[in-house]
Design an enzyme around this catalytic site. Sequence first.
Site, PDB file in Angstrom:
ATOM      1  N   SER A  75       0.792  -1.232   0.000  1.00 39.32           N
ATOM      2  CA  SER A  75       0.000   0.000   0.000  1.00 39.32           C
ATOM      3  C   SER A  75       0.821   1.278   0.000  1.00 39.32           C
ATOM      4  O   SER A  75       0.251   2.372  -0.158  1.00 39.32           O
ATOM      5  CB  SER A  75      -0.961   0.009   1.181  1.00 39.32           C
ATOM      6  N   TYR A 172     -10.327   2.832   6.111  1.00 39.32           N
ATOM      7  CA  TYR A 172      -9.377   2.474   5.054  1.00 39.32           C
ATOM      8  C   TYR A 172      -9.972   1.419   4.125  1.00 39.32           C
ATOM      9  O   TYR A 172     -10.437   0.376   4.576  1.00 39.32           O
ATOM     10  CB  TYR A 172      -8.106   1.943   5.697  1.00 39.32           C
ATOM     11  N   SER A 173      -9.949   1.684   2.836  1.00 37.51           N
ATOM     12  CA  SER A 173     -10.469   0.739   1.841  1.00 37.51           C
ATOM     13  C   SER A 173      -9.619   0.792   0.588  1.00 37.51           C
ATOM     14  O   SER A 173      -9.475   1.844  -0.043  1.00 37.51           O
ATOM     15  CB  SER A 173     -11.923   1.067   1.486  1.00 37.51           C
ATOM     16  N   ASN A 174      -9.048  -0.346   0.213  1.00 34.45           N
ATOM     17  CA  ASN A 174      -8.234  -0.415  -0.998  1.00 34.45           C
ATOM     18  C   ASN A 174      -9.038  -0.100  -2.252  1.00 34.45           C
ATOM     19  O   ASN A 174      -8.481   0.341  -3.257  1.00 34.45           O
ATOM     20  CB  ASN A 174      -7.601  -1.802  -1.110  1.00 34.45           C
ATOM     21  N   ARG A 293      -0.467   8.672   5.004  1.00 29.56           N
ATOM     22  CA  ARG A 293      -0.652   8.517   6.439  1.00 29.56           C
ATOM     23  C   ARG A 293       0.116   9.639   7.142  1.00 29.56           C
ATOM     24  O   ARG A 293       1.206  10.019   6.704  1.00 29.56           O
ATOM     25  CB  ARG A 293      -0.154   7.160   6.911  1.00 29.56           C
ATOM     26  N   THR A 307       2.502   3.118   5.017  1.00 35.53           N
ATOM     27  CA  THR A 307       2.864   1.732   5.285  1.00 35.53           C
ATOM     28  C   THR A 307       2.379   0.879   4.118  1.00 35.53           C
ATOM     29  O   THR A 307       1.635   1.346   3.260  1.00 35.53           O
ATOM     30  CB  THR A 307       2.199   1.246   6.574  1.00 35.53           C
TER      31      THR A 307
END
Length: 352
Positions: A75, A172-174, A293, A307
Amino acid sequence: MLTAVPVVLAASLLAPNTAAPDPVRTLAQEIVASGATGVQIRTVHDGHSRSVTAGVSELDSRRPVSPTGRFRIGSATKMFTSTVVLQLVAEHRVQLDAPVEHYLPGLLPHGEEITVRMLLQHTSGLYDYTDSLPLLGPDLEKIRYQHRSPESMVALSTAKPLDFPPGSKQSYSNTNFIVLGMLIERTTGHAWGTEAAQRILRPLGLHHTSVPGDRTGIPGPHAHGYQEMNGKLVDVTDLNPSMAWAAGEIISTTADLDKFVRALAAGRLVPPDLLKQMTTPRSATEEYGLGLRTPTTTCGVRVFGHTGGIPGFQTVAFTSPDGKRRVEASVTLGRGPNFDWTRAVLDKFFCS
């Protein structure tokens, strides 16, 4: 005939070892001791760089981890994707507060309510498609080498209801970054990886960074990543990274990631006003801006970066706002680490 030992030398021989412990090296050793296969950590402080490694590059081998080896950054790819999107914003080709429907008509059931900004800051409410993929355990083998199109990953997400009304909270969502990759392609007419290469990789000289597409291997020297399956560690280094695409497919090195975060902090990639938006979370209780982030260390230093995680590999890449202190690391997984090493590395470096 005995000669007298000079006083200074005698004192140095008799004095206890008072050298200060190296917190980063100690952490690297702790990461391996807790079950990781290997680790490489690169730090830069006021222009002085150093690299620390621990563990082995491959099980059943004593070959040490290379400080210049390549790895899957997972990510941390989102930093590159968001940078391209913000460059398109600076070029007035994309508007942050325009609905996704404007750019990708018919893609999302709630495309009129979800804006580009919401995708970047994970406030869209879109279900994370990776929660429907067997990425852990033996079932990974069923999908490991499969090609996945961005449309199929969005379909996995939209088959589920929204997690919350768009803009009402952050989660958080890809899926958000799969949609952003599609937006890049629709806006530019080029593959998202081509845009990343033209706008970031080539201008910065990131010669060891690649957007692999369907290529399953890691080019050049690299450590191997593992995952436990039925009680045994299985080498999962090779896989089809299209399962992560614009949300997590990039391969890089700590040195190349350092060039990237340094350039980002210096304002070489996006204009200052947009960089400020990238590095500013919605509220004091959140730690995500626009594609970055923004954690605060235990000593009160706020940093930005990302990260990353993908089967076999975990990554960190962060910089202080002024770019003078930077850290990048890759951990190749085994049965650990069994603690939050990503937070630990930020605290050990930025607070020492």
